[in-house]
Design an enzyme around this catalytic site. Structure first.
Site, PDB file in Angstrom:
ATOM      1  N   ILE A 107      21.704 -37.078 121.964  1.00  0.00           N
ATOM      2  CA  ILE A 107      20.562 -36.348 121.614  1.00  0.00           C
ATOM      3  C   ILE A 107      20.516 -35.343 122.837  1.00  0.00           C
ATOM      4  O   ILE A 107      20.756 -35.883 123.891  1.00  0.00           O
ATOM      5  CB  ILE A 107      19.272 -37.003 121.047  1.00  0.00           C
ATOM      6  CG1 ILE A 107      18.918 -37.794 122.196  1.00  0.00           C
ATOM      7  CG2 ILE A 107      19.734 -37.687 119.816  1.00  0.00           C
ATOM      8  CD1 ILE A 107      17.575 -38.635 121.717  1.00  0.00           C
ATOM      9  N   ILE A 154      21.858 -39.423 126.309  1.00  0.00           N
ATOM     10  CA  ILE A 154      20.870 -38.414 126.422  1.00  0.00           C
ATOM     11  C   ILE A 154      21.413 -37.177 127.130  1.00  0.00           C
ATOM     12  O   ILE A 154      21.904 -37.372 128.168  1.00  0.00           O
ATOM     13  CB  ILE A 154      19.452 -38.792 126.827  1.00  0.00           C
ATOM     14  CG1 ILE A 154      19.177 -40.039 125.793  1.00  0.00           C
ATOM     15  CG2 ILE A 154      18.534 -37.780 126.956  1.00  0.00           C
ATOM     16  CD1 ILE A 154      17.914 -40.949 126.514  1.00  0.00           C
ATOM     17  N   GLU A 155      21.208 -35.937 126.642  1.00  0.00           N
ATOM     18  CA  GLU A 155      21.587 -34.889 127.203  1.00  0.00           C
ATOM     19  C   GLU A 155      20.372 -34.121 127.908  1.00  0.00           C
ATOM     20  O   GLU A 155      19.407 -33.856 126.891  1.00  0.00           O
ATOM     21  CB  GLU A 155      22.391 -33.624 126.683  1.00  0.00           C
ATOM     22  CG  GLU A 155      22.878 -32.490 127.245  1.00  0.00           C
ATOM     23  CD  GLU A 155      23.489 -31.675 126.566  1.00  0.00           C
ATOM     24  OE1 GLU A 155      23.590 -30.371 126.834  1.00  0.00           O
ATOM     25  OE2 GLU A 155      23.706 -31.942 125.251  1.00  0.00           O
ATOM     26  N   ILE A 156      19.953 -33.579 128.988  1.00  0.00           N
ATOM     27  CA  ILE A 156      18.901 -32.709 129.161  1.00  0.00           C
ATOM     28  C   ILE A 156      19.775 -31.284 129.555  1.00  0.00           C
ATOM     29  O   ILE A 156      20.559 -31.382 130.293  1.00  0.00           O
ATOM     30  CB  ILE A 156      18.194 -33.153 130.367  1.00  0.00           C
ATOM     31  CG1 ILE A 156      17.748 -34.607 130.229  1.00  0.00           C
ATOM     32  CG2 ILE A 156      17.044 -32.165 130.707  1.00  0.00           C
ATOM     33  CD1 ILE A 156      16.419 -34.682 129.025  1.00  0.00           C
TER      34      ILE A 156
END
Length: 195
Positions: A107, A154-156
């Site tokens: 996400i 998780i991606e930022i």
């Protein structure tokens, strides 16, 4: 035309108008009443550890969940999206916690200050992968990838630097507005406030 006068009919213009009408009807037939992403659900080795991670690392807020849900779990909310945590009964179903591959399921959260987010990860001693991409128009996208305690990636990113261009002619992009968020009860100075 005047009566008795022969004229040339613009069949090409009429055909284009008919085709545009057909295209619009096709788009309307495929339009769905969806508004926005509501939540993602994650299985956990420990709901308590995952709540701690998502609240400290990503700023989510634990919210009440319906009493009818008679299994161990927690609901978190922020940024217009929810994360529903569910206690796993089978740890074999969970991904490896030490695997980071940007091409794998994940996400992604939009970020306005990538340096601050990277510093937050360092402060919390969260292992991450950093990547910078440049598209054909010269737009630069910064990405940070890391795992939650259960191995979900998780991606930022600052992906707002990319222009969204529909690749096909079917459908229209819908941008969510404030109405997609569920009502939130906030307390200011001890007074309940519904937004």
């Amino acid at each position: 035309h005047r009566p008795g006068q022969r004229g040339i009919m613009d069949t090409k213009g009429k055909e284009n108008h008919n085709e545009a009408g057909k295209q619009k009807r096709r788009e309307e037939e495929h339009e769905l009443p969806l508004m926005a992403l509501n939540h993602v659900s994650r299985l956990c080795r420990s709901v308590e550890d995952s709540v701690d991670f998502y609240t400290r690392a990503l700023g989510f807020v634990k919210i009440e969940r319906p009493e009818a849900l008679d299994f161990d779990g927690a609901w978190l909310f922020n940024y217009g999206v929810g994360i529903h945590l569910v206690q796993s009964r089978d740890e074999e179903r969970l991904p490896r916690a030490d695997h980071l591959d940007p091409m794998d399921n994940h996400i992604s959260f939009q970020c306005k200050d990538m340096e601050a987010m990277e510093q937050k990860l360092k402060d919390l001693e969260i292992e991450y992968m950093k990547r910078t991409l440049q598209d054909e128009n010269g737009a630069t996208i910064d990405q940070l990838f890391f795992n939650d305690p259960d191995g979900f990636m998780i991606e930022i990113c600052n992906c707002e630097n990319l222009k969204l261009v529909p690749a096909g002619s079917l459908g229209r992009i819908k941008l969510p507005f404030d109405r997609h968020n569920p009502p939130v009860e906030l307390e200011e100075d001890g007074v309940a406030n519904h937004n």
